[in-house]
Write a protein that holds these residues in place. Structure first.
Motif, PDB file in Angstrom:
ATOM      1  N   THR A  91       0.867  -1.097   0.221  1.00  0.00           N
ATOM      2  CA  THR A  91      -0.056   0.369   0.328  1.00  0.00           C
ATOM      3  C   THR A  91       0.723   1.327   0.254  1.00  0.00           C
ATOM      4  OG1 THR A  91      -1.714  -1.453   0.795  1.00  0.00           O
ATOM      5  CG2 THR A  91      -1.687   1.429   1.850  1.00  0.00           C
ATOM      6  N   ALA A  92       0.827   2.192  -0.738  1.00  0.00           N
ATOM      7  CA  ALA A  92       1.766   2.980  -1.480  1.00  0.00           C
ATOM      8  C   ALA A  92       1.197   3.883  -2.096  1.00  0.00           C
ATOM      9  CB  ALA A  92       3.413   2.991  -1.143  1.00  0.00           C
ATOM     10  N   VAL A  93       1.684   5.682  -2.241  1.00  0.00           N
ATOM     11  CA  VAL A  93       1.282   5.747  -3.680  1.00  0.00           C
ATOM     12  C   VAL A  93       2.559   5.821  -4.488  1.00  0.00           C
ATOM     13  CG1 VAL A  93       1.183   8.668  -4.731  1.00  0.00           C
ATOM     14  CG2 VAL A  93       0.815   8.494  -2.407  1.00  0.00           C
ATOM     15  N   TYR A  94       2.554   5.585  -5.564  1.00  0.00           N
ATOM     16  CA  TYR A  94       2.900   4.846  -7.168  1.00  0.00           C
ATOM     17  C   TYR A  94       2.990   6.069  -7.834  1.00  0.00           C
ATOM     18  CZ  TYR A  94       2.802   0.354  -4.786  1.00  0.00           C
ATOM     19  OH  TYR A  94       3.740  -1.150  -4.049  1.00  0.00           O
ATOM     20  N   TYR A  95       4.741   5.814  -8.395  1.00  0.00           N
ATOM     21  CA  TYR A  95       5.065   7.527  -9.015  1.00  0.00           C
ATOM     22  C   TYR A  95       5.675   6.886  -9.969  1.00  0.00           C
ATOM     23  CZ  TYR A  95       4.055  10.263  -5.207  1.00  0.00           C
ATOM     24  OH  TYR A  95       3.285  10.998  -3.694  1.00  0.00           O
ATOM     25  N   CYS A  96       5.523   7.035 -11.388  1.00  0.00           N
ATOM     26  CA  CYS A  96       6.458   7.197 -12.286  1.00  0.00           C
ATOM     27  C   CYS A  96       7.468   7.821 -12.672  1.00  0.00           C
ATOM     28  CB  CYS A  96       5.590   7.575 -13.515  1.00  0.00           C
ATOM     29  SG  CYS A  96       6.402   6.704 -15.157  1.00  0.00           S
ATOM     30  N   ALA A  97       8.581   8.014 -12.760  1.00  0.00           N
ATOM     31  CA  ALA A  97       9.561   8.902 -13.006  1.00  0.00           C
ATOM     32  C   ALA A  97      10.681   8.665 -14.502  1.00  0.00           C
ATOM     33  CB  ALA A  97      10.952   8.833 -11.713  1.00  0.00           C
ATOM     34  N   GLY A  98      11.458   9.602 -14.675  1.00  0.00           N
ATOM     35  CA  GLY A  98      11.666   9.335 -15.531  1.00  0.00           C
ATOM     36  C   GLY A  98      13.598  10.116 -15.793  1.00  0.00           C
ATOM     37  N   ARG A  99      13.849   9.764 -16.736  1.00  0.00           N
ATOM     38  CA  ARG A  99      15.584  10.261 -16.570  1.00  0.00           C
ATOM     39  C   ARG A  99      16.413   9.974 -17.604  1.00  0.00           C
ATOM     40  NH1 ARG A  99      20.562   9.370 -13.295  1.00  0.00           N
ATOM     41  NH2 ARG A  99      22.079   7.788 -14.284  1.00  0.00           N
ATOM     42  N   ASN A 100      16.741  10.997 -18.244  1.00  0.00           N
ATOM     43  CA  ASN A 100      17.056  11.173 -19.744  1.00  0.00           C
ATOM     44  C   ASN A 100      18.802  10.651 -19.878  1.00  0.00           C
ATOM     45  OD1 ASN A 100      17.686  12.218 -21.897  1.00  0.00           O
ATOM     46  ND2 ASN A 100      17.830  13.852 -21.855  1.00  0.00           N
ATOM     47  N   SER A 101      18.929   9.444 -19.132  1.00  0.00           N
ATOM     48  CA  SER A 101      19.987   8.943 -19.628  1.00  0.00           C
ATOM     49  C   SER A 101      20.329   7.354 -19.416  1.00  0.00           C
ATOM     50  CB  SER A 101      20.742   8.387 -17.850  1.00  0.00           C
ATOM     51  OG  SER A 101      22.208   8.466 -18.188  1.00  0.00           O
ATOM     52  N   PRO A 102      21.466   7.328 -20.514  1.00  0.00           N
ATOM     53  CA  PRO A 102      21.166   5.666 -20.596  1.00  0.00           C
ATOM     54  C   PRO A 102      21.527   4.444 -19.121  1.00  0.00           C
ATOM     55  CG  PRO A 102      23.215   6.046 -21.970  1.00  0.00           C
ATOM     56  CD  PRO A 102      22.098   7.450 -20.700  1.00  0.00           C
ATOM     57  N   VAL A 103      22.052   4.915 -18.406  1.00  0.00           N
ATOM     58  CA  VAL A 103      22.665   4.618 -17.072  1.00  0.00           C
ATOM     59  C   VAL A 103      21.744   4.157 -15.992  1.00  0.00           C
ATOM     60  CG1 VAL A 103      24.105   4.645 -15.134  1.00  0.00           C
ATOM     61  CG2 VAL A 103      24.595   5.723 -17.177  1.00  0.00           C
ATOM     62  N   MET A 104      21.166   3.247 -15.732  1.00  0.00           N
ATOM     63  CA  MET A 104      19.840   2.667 -14.922  1.00  0.00           C
ATOM     64  C   MET A 104      20.293   3.341 -13.578  1.00  0.00           C
ATOM     65  SD  MET A 104      19.047  -1.338 -16.500  1.00  0.00           S
ATOM     66  CE  MET A 104      17.737  -0.932 -15.556  1.00  0.00           C
ATOM     67  N   ALA A 105      19.345   3.646 -12.721  1.00  0.00           N
ATOM     68  CA  ALA A 105      19.223   4.525 -11.613  1.00  0.00           C
ATOM     69  C   ALA A 105      18.195   3.648 -10.539  1.00  0.00           C
ATOM     70  CB  ALA A 105      19.191   5.400 -11.222  1.00  0.00           C
ATOM     71  N   THR A 106      18.475   3.998  -9.043  1.00  0.00           N
ATOM     72  CA  THR A 106      17.176   3.089  -8.582  1.00  0.00           C
ATOM     73  C   THR A 106      17.643   4.181  -7.366  1.00  0.00           C
ATOM     74  OG1 THR A 106      19.523   2.711  -7.654  1.00  0.00           O
ATOM     75  CG2 THR A 106      18.818   0.970  -8.668  1.00  0.00           C
ATOM     76  N   THR A 107      18.120   5.517  -7.169  1.00  0.00           N
ATOM     77  CA  THR A 107      17.430   6.854  -6.155  1.00  0.00           C
ATOM     78  C   THR A 107      16.507   7.606  -6.735  1.00  0.00           C
ATOM     79  OG1 THR A 107      19.534   8.047  -6.467  1.00  0.00           O
ATOM     80  CG2 THR A 107      19.331   6.211  -5.311  1.00  0.00           C
TER      81      THR A 107
END
Length: 124
Positions: A91-107
């Motif tokens: 249970t939570a609010v789920y957010y979509c996020a975008g990053r202008n980079s080919p490097v994957m990120a988790t923060t």
């Protein structure tokens, strides 16, 4: 200007499933690494999953591995989060996020754009 709009949240019983969608508008979608995060009441926003912009590679938080699946359709400018075997801790609010980079990120600090969020509530 990049815009992200989530949909698909709702109320579901424990053990059930939901699929979240995030529609992207703006610059070339395929240039962006996309991710899903969530924030429960009183807690910090946490990483859920991310998908590479072109090679299909994915990364998941340990808490959702094996239950959630992130996917993207670059032709439709949309990223999805299929959530199965849901439990009340999801249970939570789920957010979509975008990053202008080919490097994957988790923060959270590494993502440039965010949607408004969609509420997911799992009842026991």
């Amino acid at each position: 200007q990049v815009q992200l709009v989530e949909s698909g949240g709702g109320l579901v019983q424990a053990g059930g499933s939901l699929r979240l969608s995030c529609a992207y508008s703006g610059r070339t979608f395929s240039s962006y690494t996309m991710g899903w995060f969530r924030q429960a009441p009183g807690k910090e926003r946490e990483f859920v999953a991310t998908a590479h912009r072109t090679n299909g590679r994915t990364i998941y938080a340990d808490s959702v591995k094996g239950r959630f699946t992130i996917s993207r359709d670059n032709a439709k400018n949309t990223v999805y989060l299929q959530m199965n075997s849901l439990n009340p801790e999801d249970t939570a609010v789920y957010y979509c996020a975008g990053r202008n980079s080919p490097v994957m990120a988790t923060t959270t600090q590494e993502y440039d754009y965010w949607g408004q969020g969609t509420q997911v509530t799992v009842s026991s």
